[in-house]
Design a protein around this motif. Sequence first.
Motif, mmCIF file in Angstrom:
data_model
loop_
_atom_site.group_PDB
_atom_site.id
_atom_site.type_symbol
_atom_site.label_atom_id
_atom_site.label_comp_id
_atom_site.label_asym_id
_atom_site.label_seq_id
_atom_site.Cartn_x
_atom_site.Cartn_y
_atom_site.Cartn_z
ATOM 1 N N UNK A 109 0.808 -1.310 0.017
ATOM 2 C CA UNK A 109 0.108 0.223 -0.203
ATOM 3 C C UNK A 109 0.898 1.677 0.302
ATOM 4 N N UNK A 110 2.198 0.949 0.151
ATOM 5 C CA UNK A 110 2.899 2.048 0.337
ATOM 6 C C UNK A 110 4.325 1.918 -0.400
ATOM 7 N N UNK A 111 4.470 1.376 -1.326
ATOM 8 C CA UNK A 111 5.506 0.582 -1.566
ATOM 9 C C UNK A 111 5.990 1.661 -2.873
ATOM 10 N N UNK A 112 5.248 2.491 -3.281
ATOM 11 C CA UNK A 112 5.540 3.349 -4.144
ATOM 12 C C UNK A 112 6.654 4.682 -3.798
ATOM 13 N N UNK A 113 6.630 4.740 -1.907
ATOM 14 C CA UNK A 113 6.995 6.251 -1.236
ATOM 15 C C UNK A 113 8.258 4.984 -0.281
ATOM 16 N N UNK A 114 8.856 5.177 -0.972
ATOM 17 C CA UNK A 114 10.487 4.067 -0.042
ATOM 18 C C UNK A 114 10.178 4.571 1.140
ATOM 19 N N UNK A 115 10.466 6.087 1.252
ATOM 20 C CA UNK A 115 10.816 6.746 2.704
ATOM 21 C C UNK A 115 10.065 5.886 3.665
ATOM 22 N N UNK A 116 7.855 6.384 3.102
ATOM 23 C CA UNK A 116 7.256 6.167 3.592
ATOM 24 C C UNK A 116 6.930 4.668 4.420
ATOM 25 N N UNK A 117 7.416 3.860 3.391
ATOM 26 C CA UNK A 117 7.138 1.886 3.572
ATOM 27 C C UNK A 117 8.282 2.437 5.193
ATOM 28 N N UNK A 118 9.665 2.723 4.783
ATOM 29 C CA UNK A 118 9.889 2.513 5.744
ATOM 30 C C UNK A 118 10.011 2.778 7.609
ATOM 31 N N UNK A 119 8.963 4.506 6.960
ATOM 32 C CA UNK A 119 8.539 4.748 8.056
ATOM 33 C C UNK A 119 7.790 3.786 8.737
ATOM 34 N N UNK A 120 7.239 3.008 7.960
ATOM 35 C CA UNK A 120 5.958 2.819 8.787
ATOM 36 C C UNK A 120 6.772 1.255 9.524
ATOM 37 N N UNK A 121 7.366 0.568 8.556
ATOM 38 C CA UNK A 121 8.284 -0.561 8.649
ATOM 39 C C UNK A 121 9.383 -0.371 9.983
ATOM 40 N N UNK A 122 9.810 0.445 10.501
ATOM 41 C CA UNK A 122 10.500 1.204 11.642
ATOM 42 C C UNK A 122 9.544 1.730 12.732
ATOM 43 N N UNK A 123 8.428 1.904 12.726
ATOM 44 C CA UNK A 123 7.779 2.409 13.611
ATOM 45 C C UNK A 123 6.608 0.931 13.744
ATOM 46 N N UNK A 124 6.798 -0.318 13.545
ATOM 47 C CA UNK A 124 5.933 -1.166 13.495
ATOM 48 C C UNK A 124 7.431 -1.820 14.687
ATOM 49 N N UNK A 125 8.590 -2.158 14.173
ATOM 50 C CA UNK A 125 9.232 -2.772 14.550
ATOM 51 C C UNK A 125 9.640 -1.971 16.311
ATOM 52 N N UNK A 126 9.561 -1.020 16.347
ATOM 53 C CA UNK A 126 9.588 -0.737 17.800
ATOM 54 C C UNK A 126 8.485 -0.511 18.438
ATOM 55 N N UNK A 127 7.802 -0.647 18.713
ATOM 56 C CA UNK A 127 5.919 -1.069 18.560
ATOM 57 C C UNK A 127 6.200 -2.389 19.224
ATOM 58 N N UNK A 128 6.163 -2.657 18.288
ATOM 59 C CA UNK A 128 6.704 -4.846 18.328
ATOM 60 C C UNK A 128 7.447 -5.136 19.732
ATOM 61 N N UNK A 129 8.564 -4.944 19.493
ATOM 62 C CA UNK A 129 9.806 -4.636 19.972
ATOM 63 C C UNK A 129 9.228 -3.891 21.596
ATOM 64 N N UNK A 130 8.657 -3.173 21.756
ATOM 65 C CA UNK A 130 8.278 -2.829 23.393
ATOM 66 C C UNK A 130 7.346 -3.505 23.833
ATOM 67 N N UNK A 131 6.901 -3.325 23.246
ATOM 68 C CA UNK A 131 5.233 -4.718 23.340
ATOM 69 C C UNK A 131 5.984 -6.091 24.342
#
Length: 236
Positions: A109-131
Amino acid sequence: MLQVQRGNLPKNLITPKTTERIHFCGWRRDMEDMILVLDAFLAHGSELWMFNEVSEKEREKKLTDGGLDICRLANIILVNREGNAVIRRHLESLPLESFDSILILADESVEDSAIQADSRSLATLLLIRDIQAKRQPYRESMVSKIHGGSSSQGSWREEMQQASDKSVIISEILDPRTKNLLSMSKISDYVLSNELISMALAMVAEDRQINDVLEELFAEEVRQLAWVMPTGYWVA
């Protein structure tokens, strides 16, 4: 052309497979190929949880259109969950502490924008690690250290490391510039997929025979590799 004879792994290096719980966070266009590879690799009875914003009905249609017959999966059981990977309460509905491996995908859904895709992935990574960190049993033992004068930054890093030891999380990133940000933040759980493809193409362009090696390594039929001492040869 050099001919290499296929060998067999020594019996003492062959370990029996155990069931695993794998979690895919996000949706890619080649999801059916990834599922087929996992089905060939994992032990019978393993679970693959898929969490993304695509409805279950639409997922089945996309997988079927891609050539995957879900009923013919031999080793894995698909578990579907719907939600947004950057909303904490959606992630908290999942048993994140129970997964052996978690793969955070660059969502289509966000693959057209690499920066947006990376921001989403990193946000998810940090949320999962914190949980995960807050759900681990060592959490209570950390409370006394925090109240005893430990810095919040040090405690946060220790919790993240403890959570990292419990399960493997790989986050897919698209922009090479994100890699520099990750190195500064000391988060190493990522794979730069676009760079991997570029490196593979460069190796094949340099030497055509490398293509045979890559095809063997990434074939649907799973290969086993082991470093055999003292000769130091790879046995496949």
